[in-house]
Write a protein that holds these residues in place. Structure first.
Motif, PDB file in Angstrom:
ATOM      1  N   ALA A  51      -5.123  -2.398  -2.563  1.00 45.99           N
ATOM      2  CA  ALA A  51      -5.604  -2.624  -1.190  1.00 45.99           C
ATOM      3  C   ALA A  51      -6.379  -1.471  -0.574  1.00 45.99           C
ATOM      4  O   ALA A  51      -6.978  -1.651   0.478  1.00 45.99           O
ATOM      5  N   ILE A  52      -6.396  -0.283  -1.170  1.00 47.22           N
ATOM      6  CA  ILE A  52      -7.262   0.774  -0.664  1.00 47.22           C
ATOM      7  C   ILE A  52      -8.203   1.207  -1.780  1.00 47.22           C
ATOM      8  O   ILE A  52      -7.825   1.224  -2.957  1.00 47.22           O
ATOM      9  N   THR A  53      -9.440   1.521  -1.412  1.00 47.05           N
ATOM     10  CA  THR A  53     -10.475   1.791  -2.402  1.00 47.05           C
ATOM     11  C   THR A  53     -11.349   2.960  -1.961  1.00 47.05           C
ATOM     12  O   THR A  53     -11.202   3.495  -0.879  1.00 47.05           O
ATOM     13  N   GLY A  69     -14.009   1.937   2.221  1.00 46.67           N
ATOM     14  CA  GLY A  69     -13.429   0.729   1.636  1.00 46.67           C
ATOM     15  C   GLY A  69     -13.747  -0.565   2.343  1.00 46.67           C
ATOM     16  O   GLY A  69     -13.241  -1.618   1.950  1.00 46.67           O
ATOM     17  N   THR A  83     -13.344  -0.949  -6.871  1.00 44.17           N
ATOM     18  CA  THR A  83     -13.687   0.170  -5.985  1.00 44.17           C
ATOM     19  C   THR A  83     -15.122   0.618  -6.222  1.00 44.17           C
ATOM     20  O   THR A  83     -15.837   1.001  -5.296  1.00 44.17           O
ATOM     21  N   ASN A 143      -8.106  -2.539  -9.556  1.00 44.30           N
ATOM     22  CA  ASN A 143      -8.544  -1.699  -8.442  1.00 44.30           C
ATOM     23  C   ASN A 143      -9.700  -0.765  -8.797  1.00 44.30           C
ATOM     24  O   ASN A 143     -10.676  -0.679  -8.039  1.00 44.30           O
ATOM     25  N   PRO A 168     -10.267   6.582   0.370  1.00 41.46           N
ATOM     26  CA  PRO A 168      -8.806   6.483   0.521  1.00 41.46           C
ATOM     27  C   PRO A 168      -8.101   6.109  -0.779  1.00 41.46           C
ATOM     28  O   PRO A 168      -6.954   6.499  -1.005  1.00 41.46           O
ATOM     29  N   GLY A 169      -8.798   5.365  -1.646  1.00 46.64           N
ATOM     30  CA  GLY A 169      -8.192   4.915  -2.895  1.00 46.64           C
ATOM     31  C   GLY A 169      -7.846   6.033  -3.848  1.00 46.64           C
ATOM     32  O   GLY A 169      -7.074   5.831  -4.791  1.00 46.64           O
ATOM     33  N   VAL A 206       0.839  -1.195   0.000  1.00 50.78           N
ATOM     34  CA  VAL A 206       0.000   0.000   0.000  1.00 50.78           C
ATOM     35  C   VAL A 206       0.877   1.249   0.000  1.00 50.78           C
ATOM     36  O   VAL A 206       0.664   2.186  -0.777  1.00 50.78           O
TER      37      VAL A 206
END
Length: 466
Positions: free
Chosen positions: A419-421, A377, A341, A337, A424-425, A121
């Motif tokens: 791993a972040i969406t 997320g 998301t 991703n 935060p993504g 990340v």
């Protein structure tokens, strides 16, 4: 308002009483309970307990969502009422015996990769920041052009963005040894051997700038920079071999002989057998994933966006970690991703529609807080606490995910990490893609919200459920 002690008592009763509870632990948001007989659990009563945001059975455990802070207090009261507490790792060991072989395998896969994800990340965020600061418009603020950026600065950014992937086999082997009961340091050294600078560099070989060493006329030997599967399999075999060797070697010689034999045998196996075979397997998996992601007319996004949260419900979604790592390794970006998301944001949109439409105070509070979690997320509260309970909101969320995924594929969005969406993504799209990223999330929420509002929920469903 009920006290935490009263809530704990209600939870115990809904779980079938003290005699049905084998052990209990908690993570950041959920109470995790192993029960002797899950048929004795009254799920409806469990979901009605005050402060419970949802409950579901997964990974051999009943997982009861309370949220951060609250879960710690409820856990303490449950233990005070005489239920046996245990650590989360011990609970995992019990849970590993639950489910079929495929579920157990995926769960183990997740146990290996979850500790590695924070480093990846951070790497993805570094990639996004580098893309931001090297944009011509940003550089112009400082009177610079891409050609005038100092070479030392470029080198520094490469240290930040490349290190985790160059040494990824070391991270994987370390974590695998740890999960399978071996000495993690031996695993770390084994992984470092797989990327030794004495071996032909995998990227140089792939680019045609180097040739692999050939042994016995047909076995190619090279480094495994950024590779995953060879290190994972080597870690499993190595950890099991270490246990066998440790039993055979006298205790007085264990400190010297065991690591010597394990590393000697495993690096030989890894370079001459495990590496060549599983590198081919890994490439096959990657090509299959790439084929799916390159389906024309946005079909890949439509399919993946629709089914993603169904896979999350089954609990085998940890396989996505491996696939995203593969994409970042081989392509340098992650087209998976932006598709998922939207699927996550859509479940939040569906839960939000339920919360704003219902007249039930408890459901409204639960739905809105669950939607907020999804926009950060994490969809479990929205899925298990709201959408799946009434089914239709979950389906409308799937449709929103499919539409958003279709749009993401058509627009060609590519994350710099994993791993972040959702909110935060956005940090993974600072390299000129931010508008498109926010657009697909807005579309996901809007479609799921509108469909749920019009067709997915009304308070008659609430009355029947109650």
């Amino acid at each position: 308002m009920a006290s935490n002690k009263q809530i704990a008592q209600s939870v115990i009763e809904a779980l079938g009483g003290h005699e049905n509870i084998q052990s209990v632990a908690h993570c950041a948001t959920r109470l995790r309970v192993m029960v002797h007989d899950k048929d004795n659990v009254d799920v409806s009563s469990l979901e009605e307990v005050e402060k419970v945001k949802g409950a579901f059975y997964n990974s051999g455990q009943y997982q009861i969502i309370f949220g951060t802070g609250t879960v710690n207090n409820v856990y303490n009261e449950v233990v005070n009422l005489g239920v046996t507490g245990t650590s989360k790792s011990e609970l995992k060991e019990d849970a590993k015996q639950q489910g079929n072989w495929f579920q157990r395998a995926i769960r183990t896969f997740g146990d290996v990769f979850v500790p590695i994800i924070p480093a990846l990340v951070a790497t993805g965020l570094f990639m996004g920041l580098r893309g931001l600061v090297l944009q011509e418009e940003i550089l112009a603020w400082f009177g610079l052009t891409p050609e005038s950026v100092p070479e030392n600065f470029i080198t520094l950014t490469q240290v930040l963005t490349d290190t985790a992937f160059i040494f990824l086999p070391a991270l994987v082997a370390w974590s695998t040894f740890k999960v399978f009961g071996g000495n993690p340091t031996i695993g770390l050294v084994l992984g470092l051997m797989l990327v030794s600078p004495s071996l032909p560099n995998a990227w140089a070989v792939a680019g045609g700038d180097a040739e692999p060493m050939t042994f016995f006329g047909f076995i190619p030997v090279l480094g495994y920079q950024s590779s995953v599967l060879p290190a994972f399999i080597a870690g499993i075999v190595g950890a099991k071999l270490e246990k066998v060797v440790r039993k055979k070697v006298p205790e007085a010689l264990d400190l010297v002989v065991t690591p010597f034999l394990v590393l000697l045998i495993m690096i030989t196996l890894s370079l001459f057998a495990i590496g060549p075979v599983f590198h081919i397997v890994e490439q096959g998996i990657f090509e299959a994933m790439r084929f799916l992601l390159e389906l024309p007319f946005g079909l890949s996004g439509l399919i993946i966006g629709f089914v993603n949260q169904i896979i999350v419900v089954t609990g085998v979604h940890h396989i996505f970690n491996f696939l995203e790592i593969q994409l970042l390794n081989n392509l340098g970006y992650n087209p998976f991703n932006p598709i998922i998301t939207g699927a996550i944001a859509a479940q939040g949109g569906a839960a939000l529609a339920v919360g704003l439409k219902t007249k039930g105070k408890k459901l409204r509070a639960l739905s809105i807080s669950s939607a907020t979690s999804a926009f950060l997320g994490i969809t479990e509260p929205a899925i298990f606490g709201v959408n799946l309970r009434y089914v239709r909101p979950f389906i409308m969320g799937l449709v929103g995910g499919g539409v958003s995924g279709f749009l993401a594929s058509i627009m060609g969005l590519k994350a710099t990490g994993m791993a972040i969406t959702v909110l935060p993504g956005a940090l993974l799209y600072l390299n000129g893609q931010l508008f498109g990223y926010f657009l697909i999330n807005i579309v996901a929420v809007a479609v799921a919200f509108a469909l749920t509002w019009m067709f997915g929920f009304n308070d008659n469903m609430l009355d029947k459920k109650e």
